[in-house]
Write a protein that holds these residues in place. Sequence first.
Motif, PDB file in Angstrom:
ATOM      1  N   ASP A 193       1.041  -0.738  -0.829  1.00  0.00           N
ATOM      2  CA  ASP A 193       0.247   0.220   0.243  1.00  0.00           C
ATOM      3  C   ASP A 193       0.882   1.478   0.149  1.00  0.00           C
ATOM      4  OD1 ASP A 193       0.867   0.742   2.834  1.00  0.00           O
ATOM      5  OD2 ASP A 193      -0.797  -1.091   3.120  1.00  0.00           O
ATOM      6  N   PRO A 194       0.378   2.675  -0.090  1.00  0.00           N
ATOM      7  CA  PRO A 194       1.428   3.074  -0.072  1.00  0.00           C
ATOM      8  C   PRO A 194       2.449   4.432   1.235  1.00  0.00           C
ATOM      9  CG  PRO A 194      -0.661   4.607  -0.966  1.00  0.00           C
ATOM     10  CD  PRO A 194      -1.058   2.964  -0.218  1.00  0.00           C
ATOM     11  N   ALA A 195       1.674   3.818   1.809  1.00  0.00           N
ATOM     12  CA  ALA A 195       2.589   3.433   3.369  1.00  0.00           C
ATOM     13  C   ALA A 195       3.921   2.881   3.807  1.00  0.00           C
ATOM     14  CB  ALA A 195       1.400   3.772   4.786  1.00  0.00           C
ATOM     15  N   THR A 196       3.045   1.825   2.427  1.00  0.00           N
ATOM     16  CA  THR A 196       4.551   0.359   2.549  1.00  0.00           C
ATOM     17  C   THR A 196       5.583   0.470   2.021  1.00  0.00           C
ATOM     18  OG1 THR A 196       2.936  -0.846   3.870  1.00  0.00           O
ATOM     19  CG2 THR A 196       5.154  -2.026   2.318  1.00  0.00           C
ATOM     20  N   MET A 197       4.900   0.451   0.971  1.00  0.00           N
ATOM     21  CA  MET A 197       5.751   1.668  -0.680  1.00  0.00           C
ATOM     22  C   MET A 197       6.783   2.233  -0.295  1.00  0.00           C
ATOM     23  SD  MET A 197       2.545   1.054  -3.480  1.00  0.00           S
ATOM     24  CE  MET A 197       3.870   1.847  -5.051  1.00  0.00           C
ATOM     25  N   ARG A 198       5.814   3.176   0.629  1.00  0.00           N
ATOM     26  CA  ARG A 198       6.893   4.840   1.365  1.00  0.00           C
ATOM     27  C   ARG A 198       7.865   4.008   2.050  1.00  0.00           C
ATOM     28  NH1 ARG A 198       5.295  10.505   4.069  1.00  0.00           N
ATOM     29  NH2 ARG A 198       6.897  11.359   4.022  1.00  0.00           N
ATOM     30  N   ARG A 199       7.911   3.620   3.463  1.00  0.00           N
ATOM     31  CA  ARG A 199       8.765   3.037   3.676  1.00  0.00           C
ATOM     32  C   ARG A 199      10.276   2.498   3.291  1.00  0.00           C
ATOM     33  NH1 ARG A 199       8.903  -1.825   6.815  1.00  0.00           N
ATOM     34  NH2 ARG A 199       6.534  -2.313   5.518  1.00  0.00           N
ATOM     35  N   VAL A 200       9.310   1.206   2.169  1.00  0.00           N
ATOM     36  CA  VAL A 200      10.837   0.302   1.478  1.00  0.00           C
ATOM     37  C   VAL A 200      11.713   1.073   1.034  1.00  0.00           C
ATOM     38  CG1 VAL A 200      10.896  -1.611   1.052  1.00  0.00           C
ATOM     39  CG2 VAL A 200       8.747  -1.307   2.282  1.00  0.00           C
ATOM     40  N   CYS A 201      11.053   2.186   0.211  1.00  0.00           N
ATOM     41  CA  CYS A 201      11.858   3.102  -0.703  1.00  0.00           C
ATOM     42  C   CYS A 201      12.361   3.829   0.378  1.00  0.00           C
ATOM     43  CB  CYS A 201      10.835   3.519  -1.085  1.00  0.00           C
ATOM     44  SG  CYS A 201      10.266   2.655  -2.935  1.00  0.00           S
ATOM     45  N   GLU A 202      12.299   4.447   1.337  1.00  0.00           N
ATOM     46  CA  GLU A 202      13.008   5.012   2.615  1.00  0.00           C
ATOM     47  C   GLU A 202      14.576   4.360   3.107  1.00  0.00           C
ATOM     48  OE1 GLU A 202      10.492   7.051   4.832  1.00  0.00           O
ATOM     49  OE2 GLU A 202      10.140   8.175   3.882  1.00  0.00           O
ATOM     50  N   LEU A 203      13.988   3.560   3.106  1.00  0.00           N
ATOM     51  CA  LEU A 203      15.032   2.074   3.862  1.00  0.00           C
ATOM     52  C   LEU A 203      15.634   1.853   2.959  1.00  0.00           C
ATOM     53  CD1 LEU A 203      12.303  -0.141   6.311  1.00  0.00           C
ATOM     54  CD2 LEU A 203      14.021   1.116   6.816  1.00  0.00           C
ATOM     55  N   ALA A 204      15.605   0.994   1.939  1.00  0.00           N
ATOM     56  CA  ALA A 204      15.812   0.842   0.881  1.00  0.00           C
ATOM     57  C   ALA A 204      17.480   1.670   0.083  1.00  0.00           C
ATOM     58  CB  ALA A 204      15.174   0.549  -0.710  1.00  0.00           C
TER      59      ALA A 204
END
Length: 252
Positions: free
Chosen positions: A42-53
């Motif tokens: 979902d949008p929040a998950t996608m944002r979080r993973v992109c930031e971590l990556a």
Amino acid sequence: MTPIDLNADLGEGFGRWRLTDDEQLLSVVTSANVACGFHAGDPATMRRVCELAAARGVRIGAQVSYRDLAGFGRRAMDVPSGELAAEVAYQIGALEVFARAAGTRVSYVKPHGALYNRVVHDAEQAAAVVEGVRLAGATLPVLGLPSSLLLKTAEEAGLPTVTEAFADRAYTDEGTLVPRGEPGAVLADPDAVVERSVGLARFGVVTSHSGERVAVRARSLCVHGDTPGAVELARRVRTALESSGLPVRAFA
């Protein structure tokens, strides 16, 4: 030796439900196949993973899928070509927003689940995926099985291609994946997964479900993030690859 990329499917949660240990896996892998909301995410998950990556220097890939949240993208579907191309482009574009906000970008595209297996042999669906990548305004590398119609079609369209192998999946004599519904389709023995990983990366061969030695030459190796004990397994695989003299490095 030729470097090998280590990738995993990440961001495969939805709302309060999480499936993959994204933070820990991002400390091991070099490429992250991020779910774009159609099979998971979902949008929040996608944002979080992109930031971590981005913080860890891990490459981000758009893991595009059929629109199948209930079936986790693993159910066979017949989607018209034009619709599928638009949905692939939509998923890439959504992830690109969060990748850019994190100071990086989407570096490649990998189909997921039923779509991944379908485009090995289905020329029409393979062409739709490639059209979707191009529709997104990108000349992104496409990740897929060696000798698949997807990679052949991508090459003909001028897109870079990257061959992929699976550390924890059983293979047929033809070099394709044994369907998940069949017994033994997913390897459960961690020692066997580690041994297979080194064999694939160093020698480009794998023992098939029937015991045949099959050539599978790949630049990227996938360890599934939803496998029980995935983090420790990924660590063991990376350690074994590096101990055998193989540099583990992203392809993109």
